[in-house]
Each structure stands twice: as C-alpha cells, then as structure tokens.
Design a protein around this motif. Structure first.
Motif, mmCIF file in Angstrom:
data_model
loop_
_atom_site.group_PDB
_atom_site.id
_atom_site.type_symbol
_atom_site.label_atom_id
_atom_site.label_comp_id
_atom_site.label_asym_id
_atom_site.label_seq_id
_atom_site.Cartn_x
_atom_site.Cartn_y
_atom_site.Cartn_z
ATOM 1 N N LEU A 93 0.834 -1.207 0.000
ATOM 2 C CA LEU A 93 0.000 0.000 0.000
ATOM 3 C C LEU A 93 0.869 1.258 0.000
ATOM 4 C CD1 LEU A 93 -2.987 -0.895 2.325
ATOM 5 C CD2 LEU A 93 -3.104 -0.010 0.001
ATOM 6 N N ALA A 94 1.900 1.239 0.843
ATOM 7 C CA ALA A 94 2.791 2.405 0.893
ATOM 8 C C ALA A 94 3.423 2.625 -0.483
ATOM 9 C CB ALA A 94 3.870 2.199 1.950
ATOM 10 N N THR A 95 3.795 1.525 -1.166
ATOM 11 C CA THR A 95 4.406 1.647 -2.486
ATOM 12 C C THR A 95 3.422 2.243 -3.487
ATOM 13 O OG1 THR A 95 5.684 -0.324 -1.961
ATOM 14 C CG2 THR A 95 5.689 0.391 -4.251
ATOM 15 N N VAL A 96 2.198 1.710 -3.474
ATOM 16 C CA VAL A 96 1.193 2.215 -4.414
ATOM 17 C C VAL A 96 0.946 3.706 -4.181
ATOM 18 C CG1 VAL A 96 -1.247 2.096 -5.043
ATOM 19 C CG2 VAL A 96 0.079 -0.003 -4.747
ATOM 20 N N ILE A 97 0.813 4.073 -2.906
ATOM 21 C CA ILE A 97 0.554 5.492 -2.616
ATOM 22 C C ILE A 97 1.749 6.349 -3.037
ATOM 23 C CG2 ILE A 97 0.070 7.163 -0.783
ATOM 24 C CD1 ILE A 97 -1.420 4.883 0.671
ATOM 25 N N CYS A 98 2.960 5.820 -2.819
ATOM 26 C CA CYS A 98 4.152 6.569 -3.243
ATOM 27 C C CYS A 98 4.150 6.766 -4.755
ATOM 28 C CB CYS A 98 5.428 5.838 -2.821
ATOM 29 S SG CYS A 98 5.905 6.208 -1.129
ATOM 30 N N VAL A 99 3.717 5.741 -5.508
ATOM 31 C CA VAL A 99 3.651 5.893 -6.964
ATOM 32 C C VAL A 99 2.623 6.969 -7.315
ATOM 33 C CG1 VAL A 99 2.969 4.763 -9.119
ATOM 34 C CG2 VAL A 99 4.387 3.533 -7.473
ATOM 35 N N VAL A 100 1.459 6.870 -6.667
ATOM 36 C CA VAL A 100 0.365 7.788 -6.999
ATOM 37 C C VAL A 100 0.741 9.237 -6.678
ATOM 38 C CG1 VAL A 100 -1.987 8.441 -6.369
ATOM 39 C CG2 VAL A 100 -1.415 6.045 -6.780
ATOM 40 N N ILE A 101 1.459 9.433 -5.581
ATOM 41 C CA ILE A 101 1.840 10.807 -5.223
ATOM 42 C C ILE A 101 3.162 11.192 -5.884
ATOM 43 C CG2 ILE A 101 2.453 12.365 -3.337
ATOM 44 C CD1 ILE A 101 0.714 10.684 -1.505
ATOM 45 N N GLY A 102 4.117 10.275 -5.858
ATOM 46 C CA GLY A 102 5.482 10.625 -6.248
ATOM 47 C C GLY A 102 5.652 10.860 -7.736
ATOM 48 N N VAL A 103 4.954 10.075 -8.568
ATOM 49 C CA VAL A 103 5.151 10.214 -10.005
ATOM 50 C C VAL A 103 4.634 11.568 -10.514
ATOM 51 C CG1 VAL A 103 4.587 9.237 -12.257
ATOM 52 C CG2 VAL A 103 5.216 7.728 -10.369
ATOM 53 N N PRO A 104 3.384 11.950 -10.167
ATOM 54 C CA PRO A 104 2.952 13.285 -10.587
ATOM 55 C C PRO A 104 3.836 14.386 -10.002
ATOM 56 C CG PRO A 104 1.085 12.002 -9.801
ATOM 57 C CD PRO A 104 2.300 11.218 -9.477
ATOM 58 N N GLU A 105 4.277 14.158 -8.756
ATOM 59 C CA GLU A 105 5.138 15.150 -8.116
ATOM 60 C C GLU A 105 6.406 15.362 -8.940
ATOM 61 O OE1 GLU A 105 5.306 14.469 -3.908
ATOM 62 O OE2 GLU A 105 7.289 15.393 -3.772
ATOM 63 N N ALA A 106 7.021 14.235 -9.332
ATOM 64 C CA ALA A 106 8.246 14.329 -10.128
ATOM 65 C C ALA A 106 7.960 14.982 -11.478
ATOM 66 C CB ALA A 106 8.846 12.935 -10.339
ATOM 67 N N TYR A 107 6.803 14.660 -12.060
ATOM 68 C CA TYR A 107 6.460 15.224 -13.370
ATOM 69 C C TYR A 107 6.294 16.739 -13.274
ATOM 70 C CZ TYR A 107 3.962 16.056 -17.718
ATOM 71 O OH TYR A 107 3.591 16.528 -18.940
ATOM 72 N N ILE A 108 5.546 17.171 -12.238
ATOM 73 C CA ILE A 108 5.338 18.614 -12.064
ATOM 74 C C ILE A 108 6.677 19.299 -11.823
ATOM 75 C CG2 ILE A 108 4.323 20.349 -10.535
ATOM 76 C CD1 ILE A 108 1.999 18.270 -10.141
ATOM 77 N N LEU A 109 7.497 18.643 -11.002
ATOM 78 C CA LEU A 109 8.825 19.183 -10.700
ATOM 79 C C LEU A 109 9.626 19.382 -11.985
ATOM 80 C CD1 LEU A 109 10.257 19.718 -7.991
ATOM 81 C CD2 LEU A 109 11.396 17.539 -8.294
ATOM 82 N N SER A 110 9.550 18.398 -12.891
ATOM 83 C CA SER A 110 10.339 18.481 -14.121
ATOM 84 C C SER A 110 9.809 19.570 -15.041
ATOM 85 C CB SER A 110 10.342 17.140 -14.844
ATOM 86 O OG SER A 110 9.085 16.928 -15.461
ATOM 87 N N ARG A 111 8.586 19.993 -14.823
ATOM 88 C CA ARG A 111 7.994 21.030 -15.662
ATOM 89 C C ARG A 111 8.244 22.439 -15.116
ATOM 90 N NH1 ARG A 111 5.598 18.879 -20.211
ATOM 91 N NH2 ARG A 111 7.345 17.447 -20.283
ATOM 92 N N MET A 112 8.744 22.515 -13.883
ATOM 93 C CA MET A 112 8.949 23.845 -13.301
ATOM 94 C C MET A 112 10.173 24.494 -13.927
ATOM 95 S SD MET A 112 8.318 23.212 -9.315
ATOM 96 C CE MET A 112 6.705 23.417 -8.610
ATOM 97 N N SER A 113 10.210 25.822 -13.904
ATOM 98 C CA SER A 113 11.422 26.458 -14.401
ATOM 99 C C SER A 113 12.298 26.819 -13.218
ATOM 100 C CB SER A 113 11.069 27.687 -15.222
ATOM 101 O OG SER A 113 10.246 28.525 -14.460
ATOM 102 N N ASN A 114 13.498 27.242 -13.513
ATOM 103 C CA ASN A 114 14.541 26.958 -12.530
ATOM 104 C C ASN A 114 14.510 27.456 -11.109
ATOM 105 O OD1 ASN A 114 16.513 25.625 -11.255
ATOM 106 N ND2 ASN A 114 17.765 25.439 -13.052
ATOM 107 N N PRO A 115 14.304 28.685 -10.762
ATOM 108 C CA PRO A 115 14.461 28.889 -9.304
ATOM 109 C C PRO A 115 13.538 27.970 -8.500
ATOM 110 C CG PRO A 115 13.439 30.789 -10.370
ATOM 111 C CD PRO A 115 13.917 29.887 -11.446
#
Ligand SMILES: Nc1ncnc2c1ncn2[C@@H]1O[C@H](COP(=O)(O)OP(=O)(O)O)[C@@H](O)[C@H]1O
Ligand SMILES: [Mg+2]
Lengths: 301, 364
Positions: A93-115
């Motif tokens: 369950l912890a893994t699934v929740i980490c995927v559900v939260i972490g993947v979009p988080e990483a995606y949004i992070l990669s879309r941010m501009s630098n500062p």
C-alpha cells in the motif's frame, strides 16, 4: 547483446604488457568496494543464516547444533504468518501510494522552471536530512490523543479518534519517509526524456492526459519500477516507523525480529524470521521486476 | 489570400526579442525554408506555427482561420522534430498509427493508411521494429511518415536532416522534395544549411537576429542578395570596399583601391561608399594582359568538380572558382589575369561590416 561487444581495442600506446595489465586493474580498483561489501553485508548475513539453524532452549539459551525448528515454527504459526502478511500489505500500500503521489510530483517538478524547481527539489529531499526516528516521533506527537489533529477533530465536534497504533498511520508515515525514494528515480528518468516527444504526441491531436499516459508514462516506467522496488524493500524491512507508530499492537516483521533478539533473547528465532523476510522480499521484488521490466525490455533497451 | 499567413509575429523572452515582426505568406503546396544562422529565431517561428510557443504579438492564419491562440493539439499540423521525437516504446507501425488513432480513424482504415505512408518512405519491411533498432536515416523517415499519415494541411520540419551524415543528408534532401511533390503538402522547413534550403525549396526566407531580411526564390537570393549579410551567409563571396567615382543613370564606376570597375546599378551618387560583392564562380582566370586586374595564385584547392583559387592581387585575396573541365589548372605562384562581366557585380550601399567571417561555419 554481449555477442556484439567489440573485441577489446588493441592498446594504441607503447604499453609493453597490455594483456597483463588489463585484467588486474579492474580487480584492483574494485577491491575496496568488494571488501567493504563482504565485511559489512555478506559476513553478517552468513552469520545470521548460520545462527538461524542453531538450537535454542529458554533455560540454557543458544546451544549450537542444527535444526529447522525455527523455520518450521515461523511458517506454521498463524501469529507470524499474520505479521508477514501485514508487513507485505502495508509495504504494498505504501508503495502504491508513493507511486500515486510521487510520479505526478516528479512530473510537475520536471515542468517547473529553474528557481522554483531547485527550491522544490530541496523541499522534497530535505526530510532525508532528518532522522527517521525524529520524524516518527513527530507523527506520534501530531496524531497522539492530545495532539493537534485530535484537538482539531474535537473542535469540529467529531470527537477524539485513536490514530496511533493503526495500519493507516503506519502507512502514512511510511509514505512520508519513502516518498523521496520514489521521486528521485522518476525525476531522473524524466530528465532523460526528450521534451519533443510529448510535443509530438500533442501535435498529433492527443490531449495532455493522453500524451502523459500513452507517451510519457511508458518511458519513465523504469524509474517508477526502481522507485517501487526501493520503497517496497525499505518499507518491508522498516523498523523505526512501525516500532514507534505501531506500538506493541501493530507489529511488523522487523519489530518482531527485534523482539526475538532483545525481549525473548531467542536469537536463532530472530535470525530465522530475518532470513525469511529477506527471502520473501527477494521473491516479491524479483517477480515484480520480471513482470514489469520484461514487458518493456525490448522497447526501451 | 494565402494558405498560411504570419502577420507581424513577434516573440519576446523578457528583454530578448527572439522573433521580431515576422510576416510571411505561404501558398498552398509550396515548399518554403526558413534559413539563418543558429539562434536567429527559426525554431521559435516554427514553434509558433505549431502552437508550442505563444506569440507575444501578431496573428497566424491557416486557410483563412485565425489559429494564433489555438491549442497545439487542435491544429492538426504534421511536425518533424529535429530529434525526430519518435515514441521509443512503440513499433514503427504504432508510431505512424498514433496520429490516426488520435483522430479517431477507424481501425480498419488505419492499417492501409499506415502501410501507404510507410511505403511512401520505403520503410514497409521495418513496420515491426522499434525506433532504437533503426538507423538515423530510417528514424528520420519514420518521423516523416508519422507526420504525413494524418494528411496535415501544413508540414513543419525543424532541421530535419541535421542529424544525418553528409552523404545521407544529400540523398534525403532530394527524397524529401520528391515525397513533398508527390503528396503536395504545404511545407515549412527550418534549416541553417543553405545548400539544403536552396536545393529543395520553392522560396527561401532568410532570417537574421529574429527578423526576415529577404524572401525570394533560391536562385534570386543567391544572385541578388539584398544585404551584405546575406551575400556572406549564402555561399562564398568576395566583398570589396570602394567609392563611386562616376554615375550615369543605370551604371556607375566604382574605384577599388585605385582600380576603376564598371558596375550596373542605378541610383548611386558620386563619392558614395559602397561594397561590391562578386561570387567566386563569376570571376574568370585569363592571361595576365587580358584581365581587369592581375594577381598571383597564392593557393589552389581541388574540390573534385571544381578548382578553388586564392588569388593575391591589388584588392587583397580573392576567391575564384573554376569548373574542372579537364584542362590544366593554373600553377601555384603563377601570375594570372582576372576578368568578369559588369552584370555579375552586386553593389551594397554603405561600408563593409567589421567582422567578415560571421557566417563561415555555415557556408557549406
Ligand atoms: N524558451 C526560451 N526562453 C528564453 N529564450 C529563448 C527560449 N527559446 C529560444 N530562446 C532564444 O531565442 C533565440 C532564438 O532561438 P531559436 O528560435 O531556437 O533559434 P534557431 O532555431 O534559429 O537556432 C535564441 O537567442 C534563444 O536563446
Ligand atoms: Mg533551431
């Protein structure tokens, strides 16, 4: 693949004995790591495995000898089976929740501009700088009977709830601790992604969502896979979180091992449980790896 | 009314104007290239047509419809990216089929169309491969098939050949043009390679620092560059500073370091500073007594079909290109005469710019 590896290039310089130097250098260079690994991982592991076959008597303690009794009793005892099942359920369950939260988080992070990107990356990684024990205590204060969460629940008239020592709390705390281990590998594979690939999907009329599901997600799957393996493995063997937030009521495998070693002083039994956890963990992770990666190996190489 | 029309398109990034006041009309079925040195705003212009970059000002019309603010995924344009941007986890077939799927083309109709597109780019046997199992040229064709299969009103190509090696690049140039002729899709290509732009475009748009400096047919741009920058950027050229000494209606005489050179240019006034521009292949070697001026062969280079000479003379070093017609070339150190017809001399008003080698890297 290995068949196509070109022959080792002939030494271009005037080295007299290239064929002698070639095999020793890698050995020599990897020796420190190998020694460290052997000393810190393999030897304790081997000793633990040996220990798990020792006989044990409550009156006389460890007596040496060879027995499979500990393994048998773990595998046939409902108490242990339940703890194993619970451990894997919580970890999954912890893994699934980490995927559900972490993947979009990483995606949004990669879309941010630098500062902002650097700031948020730091925010995500900062918890790693604080000891797990401290963070677990933080959660236990937050969720305790007199903690702010219960105070808020009281104020809203919902009434006090028992939050500590539940599976939910352990999962939430595990997710909190493990999230960076999901975000980092996914973020890394997103970095390798050609941004034009997503634009290409859009140019063919795909909606943003379709582009992400059909084009981005399959390409960052290796990152999600390694993140899941790390999170699952660390969760299944987590000690501080279940120890502090699960209490005596909600045991997980690592806390049981601890009990066997330090409360019951039954070291062989603790060693057997630890060995079984390792084996079970390996089986789960290898199966998962096979299933997901085998599917994508040819495509992504 | 043209098919694709950019009107006063501007894109600013903070203080930087990446694209300034660009206006361009492309007719249906036309092949237009944006040509300019790296960083001059070609990609940004293309991305604004594609809808990935929003213009700061100006309008874009496609077939009479204003698409300036339309979303990229509603424009239906076919785009070939510089990196190809193939979907690495899909087979060639699925890559090409993706656009049809997004347009909700029924499954039964998709297959023949994908096959048709693949055969157009000669990739039919590779349908089941993954992109990483293909060579650069094959990937390039997949990208092209994928963009063409959706039958886009406009095809956009961003440096489509720059990742290929020289030989393949040349072959693909002609193939690209042939395919474009066959399907008749209006095409806008971005390139920094003038040979590429010239060989396959109907018209070339020369860009410099975010602005369009000339739009014309390749031949006319080469023969009648409107600015000194273009004559330098496009092909090799000899630039000679001089002063007008006489001016008579359609002609004039320009003094180059004391040598009087007749030119055909109207509207010059006596005493004006000008820069003459003569292409190396317009200069002819002759016997010393016959030429407009004499010089010494400082260097000569064999280019296969041509000879390139560096001739030292009163005007500095001049480049001369002669076809290799099988006759004996001039020896190094020999004294030769140079002659040319007044009609091949282009006159740019004003003094020569300072740095004469800005575009050397791109004079392919
Ligand atoms: N997203 C962006 N942010 C800031 N500046 C940009 C951005 N994209 C392009 N530029 C700038 O705009 C100018 C034109 O870029 P580009 O259109 O990519 O040039 P070209 O394709 O002709 O090489 C360059 O100076 C580039 O640095
Ligand atoms: Mg570019």
């Amino acid at each position: 693949m290995s068949a196509t590896v070109p022959e080792a290039a002939p030494a271009a310089s005037g080295d007299e004995t290239p064929e002698r130097r070639f095999p020793t250098a890698p050995l020599f260079l990897s020796a420190p790591a190998v020694l460290l690994f052997a000393a810190l991982v393999l030897i304790p592991l081997f000793l633990t495995a040996l220990l798990s076959f020792n006989q044990f008597d409550y009156a006389t303690g460890r007596t040496g000898g060879f027995t499979l009794e500990h393994y048998l009793s773990v595998l046939t005892d409902e108490y242990y089976l339940e703890i194993f099942l619970r451990t894997f359920r919580i970890s999954a369950l912890a893994t699934v929740i980490c995927v559900v939260i972490g993947v979009p988080e990483a995606y949004i992070l990669s879309r941010m501009s630098n500062p902002w990107r650097s700031i948020f990356l730091l925010v995500i990684l900062a918890p790693l700088l604080v000891s797990v024990v401290v963070r677990a205590f933080g959660w236990s204060m937050l969720l305790g009977p007199e903690g702010p969460v219960n105070a808020a629940l009281m104020a809203f008239g919902i009434g006090r709830m028992r939050l500590l020592y539940t599976e939910g709390t352990v999962i939430v705390a595990l997710v909190h601790v493990m999230l960076p281990f999901m975000v980092i590998p996914v973020w890394t594979s997103l970095q390798k992604l050609d941004p034009a690939v997503e634009q290409a999907a859009l140019s063919f009329g795909a909606s943003r969502g379709t582009a992400i599901v059909r084009v981005v997600a399959p390409q960052i799957l290796p990152g999600i896979l390694s993140g899941s393996l790390i999170v699952f493995g660390l969760s299944a063997s987590a000690f501080a979180i279940p120890g502090l937030l699960g209490g005596r009521r909600l045991k997980m495998v690592a806390t049981v091992v601890y009990d066997q070693y330090l409360s019951d002083l039954n070291w062989p039994m603790g060693a057997a449980v630890a060995a079984l956890l390792l084996i079970a963990n390996l089986i789960v992770m290898l199966t998962y790896h096979r299933l997901v990666e085998g599917h994508y190996r040819r495509r992504l190489g | 009314m043209s098919f694709l029309e950019l009107k006063n398109i501007t894109k600013r990034y903070g203080p930087l104007t990446a694209v300034g006041d660009v206006s361009l009309s492309v007719e249906k079925g036309e092949f237009v290239s944006l040509l300019g040195p790296s960083g001059c705003g070609k990609t940004t212009t293309l991305q604004m047509i594609a809808g990935f970059v929003e213009p700061s000002a100006g309008t874009i019309r496609l077939d009479g419809r204003d698409i300036t603010r339309a979303k990229a995924n509603s424009r239906g344009l076919g785009i070939v990216f510089q990196s190809y941007a193939l979907f690495p986890h899909m087979t060639v077939f699925d890559n090409v089929s993706f656009g049809l799927e997004m347009q909700r083309v029924p499954k039964g109709e998709r297959k023949p169309r994908v096959e048709e597109a693949l055969s157009l780019v000669h990739l039919s046997p590779y349908a089941k491969r993954y992109p990483r199992e293909l060579s650069g040229g094959q990937r390039q064709r997949v990208a092209l098939a994928r963009a063409l299969v959706i039958r886009p009103p406009v095809l956009l190509l961003d440096e489509p050949l720059s990742n290929l090696d020289a030989k393949l690049r040349e072959a693909m140039q002609f193939e690209l043009r042939e395919i474009q002729r066959k399907v008749g899709t209006t095409t806008v290509m971005v390139t920094h390679d003038q040979a590429e732009a010239f060989s396959i475009s109907d018209r070339v748009v020369v860009m410099e620092a975010g602005r369009i400096t000339q739009i014309d047919q390749p031949y006319r741009i080469y023969e009648h560059p409107e600015t000194e920058f273009i004559s330098r950027f496009v092909g090799k050229t000899n630039l000679l500073p001089g002063k007008v000494t006489t001016a008579t209606g359609a002609g004039a005489t320009v003094s180059l370091a004391g040598i009087a050179v007749p030119v055909e240019a109207a509207g010059l006034s006596v005493g004006e500073t000008v820069t003459l521009c003569i292409r190396p292949e317009k200069l002819h070697l002759t016997v010393p007594t016959n030429g407009l001026l004499t010089g010494r062969v400082a260097d000569r280079f064999f280019l296969g079909s041509q000879w390139l000479y560096h001739i030292d003379g009163p005007l500095g070093t001049l480049m001369v290109v002669t076809p290799n017609d099988g006759s004996t070339p001039a020896e190094q150190g020999a004294t030769v005469g140079l002659e040319w017809s007044p009609s091949v001399v282009r006159v740019h008003r004003g003094a020569m710019a300072e740095a004469p080698d800005v575009a050397l890297e791109v004079t392919g």
